[in-house]
Motif scaffolding. Sequence first.
Motif, PDB file in Angstrom:
ATOM      1  N   LEU A  90       0.803  -1.122   0.113  1.00 46.28           N
ATOM      2  CA  LEU A  90       0.111   0.065  -0.181  1.00 46.28           C
ATOM      3  C   LEU A  90       0.891   1.376   0.037  1.00 46.28           C
ATOM      4  O   LEU A  90       0.687   2.178  -0.739  1.00 46.28           O
ATOM      5  N   ILE A  91       1.924   1.195   0.676  1.00 50.63           N
ATOM      6  CA  ILE A  91       2.884   2.401   0.898  1.00 50.63           C
ATOM      7  C   ILE A  91       3.529   2.344  -0.841  1.00 50.63           C
ATOM      8  O   ILE A  91       3.702   3.380  -1.147  1.00 50.63           O
ATOM      9  N   ALA A  92       3.980   1.273  -1.121  1.00 50.59           N
ATOM     10  CA  ALA A  92       4.504   1.509  -2.562  1.00 50.59           C
ATOM     11  C   ALA A  92       3.550   1.959  -3.653  1.00 50.59           C
ATOM     12  O   ALA A  92       3.984   2.721  -4.320  1.00 50.59           O
ATOM     13  N   ALA A  93       2.307   1.640  -3.438  1.00 50.58           N
ATOM     14  CA  ALA A  93       1.250   2.146  -4.401  1.00 50.58           C
ATOM     15  C   ALA A  93       1.050   3.657  -4.396  1.00 50.58           C
ATOM     16  O   ALA A  93       0.819   4.405  -5.184  1.00 50.58           O
ATOM     17  N   THR A  94       1.131   4.159  -2.918  1.00 46.33           N
ATOM     18  CA  THR A  94       1.042   5.494  -2.806  1.00 46.33           C
ATOM     19  C   THR A  94       2.351   6.024  -3.241  1.00 46.33           C
ATOM     20  O   THR A  94       2.178   7.190  -4.041  1.00 46.33           O
ATOM     21  N   ALA A  95       3.467   5.808  -3.313  1.00 46.94           N
ATOM     22  CA  ALA A  95       4.634   6.330  -4.024  1.00 46.94           C
ATOM     23  C   ALA A  95       4.436   6.310  -5.314  1.00 46.94           C
ATOM     24  O   ALA A  95       4.962   7.400  -6.042  1.00 46.94           O
ATOM     25  N   HIS A  96       4.003   5.306  -5.910  1.00 46.21           N
ATOM     26  CA  HIS A  96       3.829   5.279  -7.479  1.00 46.21           C
ATOM     27  C   HIS A  96       2.807   6.300  -7.927  1.00 46.21           C
ATOM     28  O   HIS A  96       3.099   6.799  -8.993  1.00 46.21           O
ATOM     29  N   ALA A  97       1.652   6.190  -7.176  1.00 47.68           N
ATOM     30  CA  ALA A  97       0.582   7.035  -7.757  1.00 47.68           C
ATOM     31  C   ALA A  97       1.055   8.635  -7.433  1.00 47.68           C
ATOM     32  O   ALA A  97       0.305   9.297  -8.248  1.00 47.68           O
ATOM     33  N   ASN A  98       2.029   8.972  -6.671  1.00 47.60           N
ATOM     34  CA  ASN A  98       2.418  10.224  -6.474  1.00 47.60           C
ATOM     35  C   ASN A  98       3.828  10.749  -7.183  1.00 47.60           C
ATOM     36  O   ASN A  98       4.179  11.666  -7.001  1.00 47.60           O
ATOM     37  N   GLY A  99       4.469   9.662  -7.968  1.00 47.69           N
ATOM     38  CA  GLY A  99       5.472   9.719  -8.537  1.00 47.69           C
ATOM     39  C   GLY A  99       6.643  10.181  -7.612  1.00 47.69           C
ATOM     40  O   GLY A  99       7.686  10.975  -8.163  1.00 47.69           O
ATOM     41  N   LEU A 100       6.720   9.573  -6.520  1.00 49.68           N
ATOM     42  CA  LEU A 100       7.631   9.707  -5.511  1.00 49.68           C
ATOM     43  C   LEU A 100       8.627   8.520  -5.247  1.00 49.68           C
ATOM     44  O   LEU A 100       8.236   7.508  -5.545  1.00 49.68           O
ATOM     45  N   ASP A 101       9.992   9.006  -4.961  1.00 44.77           N
ATOM     46  CA  ASP A 101      10.735   7.788  -4.796  1.00 44.77           C
ATOM     47  C   ASP A 101      10.300   7.290  -3.458  1.00 44.77           C
ATOM     48  O   ASP A 101       9.714   8.112  -2.732  1.00 44.77           O
ATOM     49  N   LEU A 102      10.601   6.079  -3.107  1.00 43.81           N
ATOM     50  CA  LEU A 102      10.578   5.459  -1.818  1.00 43.81           C
ATOM     51  C   LEU A 102      11.780   5.037  -1.171  1.00 43.81           C
ATOM     52  O   LEU A 102      12.492   4.291  -1.478  1.00 43.81           O
ATOM     53  N   TYR A 103      11.868   5.704   0.100  1.00 48.16           N
ATOM     54  CA  TYR A 103      12.884   5.407   1.014  1.00 48.16           C
ATOM     55  C   TYR A 103      12.687   4.379   1.970  1.00 48.16           C
ATOM     56  O   TYR A 103      11.616   4.595   2.565  1.00 48.16           O
ATOM     57  N   THR A 104      13.491   3.401   2.197  1.00 44.94           N
ATOM     58  CA  THR A 104      13.160   2.265   3.174  1.00 44.94           C
ATOM     59  C   THR A 104      14.405   1.669   3.786  1.00 44.94           C
ATOM     60  O   THR A 104      15.629   2.197   2.956  1.00 44.94           O
ATOM     61  N   ARG A 105      14.271   1.277   4.948  1.00 41.21           N
ATOM     62  CA  ARG A 105      15.290   0.346   5.278  1.00 41.21           C
ATOM     63  C   ARG A 105      15.187  -0.881   5.070  1.00 41.21           C
ATOM     64  O   ARG A 105      16.075  -1.728   5.346  1.00 41.21           O
ATOM     65  N   ASN A 106      14.263  -1.535   4.458  1.00 45.70           N
ATOM     66  CA  ASN A 106      14.025  -2.710   4.092  1.00 45.70           C
ATOM     67  C   ASN A 106      13.785  -2.929   2.635  1.00 45.70           C
ATOM     68  O   ASN A 106      12.565  -3.083   2.148  1.00 45.70           O
ATOM     69  N   ALA A 107      14.590  -2.794   1.673  1.00 46.36           N
ATOM     70  CA  ALA A 107      14.304  -2.711   0.601  1.00 46.36           C
ATOM     71  C   ALA A 107      13.995  -4.259  -0.222  1.00 46.36           C
ATOM     72  O   ALA A 107      13.350  -4.181  -1.056  1.00 46.36           O
ATOM     73  N   ASP A 108      14.296  -5.079   0.455  1.00 49.84           N
ATOM     74  CA  ASP A 108      13.754  -6.619   0.014  1.00 49.84           C
ATOM     75  C   ASP A 108      12.382  -6.654   0.019  1.00 49.84           C
ATOM     76  O   ASP A 108      11.663  -7.397  -0.503  1.00 49.84           O
TER      77      ASP A 108
END
Length: 131
Positions: free
Chosen positions: A99-117
């Motif tokens: 759901l967080i990834a979908a929010t990033a995609h929908a808003n054209g934002l890079d996604l910063y994470t500590r858990n890339a896997d």
Amino acid sequence: MTSGLLDTSVVIDWHDPLVVAALPDEMAISAITAAELAAGPLLATTSAERARRQVRLQEVEAKLEPIPFDTSAVRSYGLVVAAIVGEGRHPRSRLADLLIAATAHANGLDLYTRNADDFSGLHDLVHVIAL
């Protein structure tokens, strides 16, 4: 100037000097991250941990207005789930992350994470920046 959506894992660790050095200039969180943070104090097993999580929640609420999970994010979620299934993974096990990834995609934002896997298989949809 850089901008990006912070995964919950980044928000939890955002006082870590290594994380601070890698944060984008303009930061956002999703409503999903806000929800996970709101649950945190209620799930803590000690009063000290509960207090720490409550302070973090209040700090985030004072600094960042969550991006809502809107119609665009709903459509992006379909693409994210299809990508995960295409990789042979099961989407239900990482629902909040997707759901967080979908929010990033929908808003054209890079996604910063500590858990890339947690976001593997989404490289065609979301630019994931591992901290």
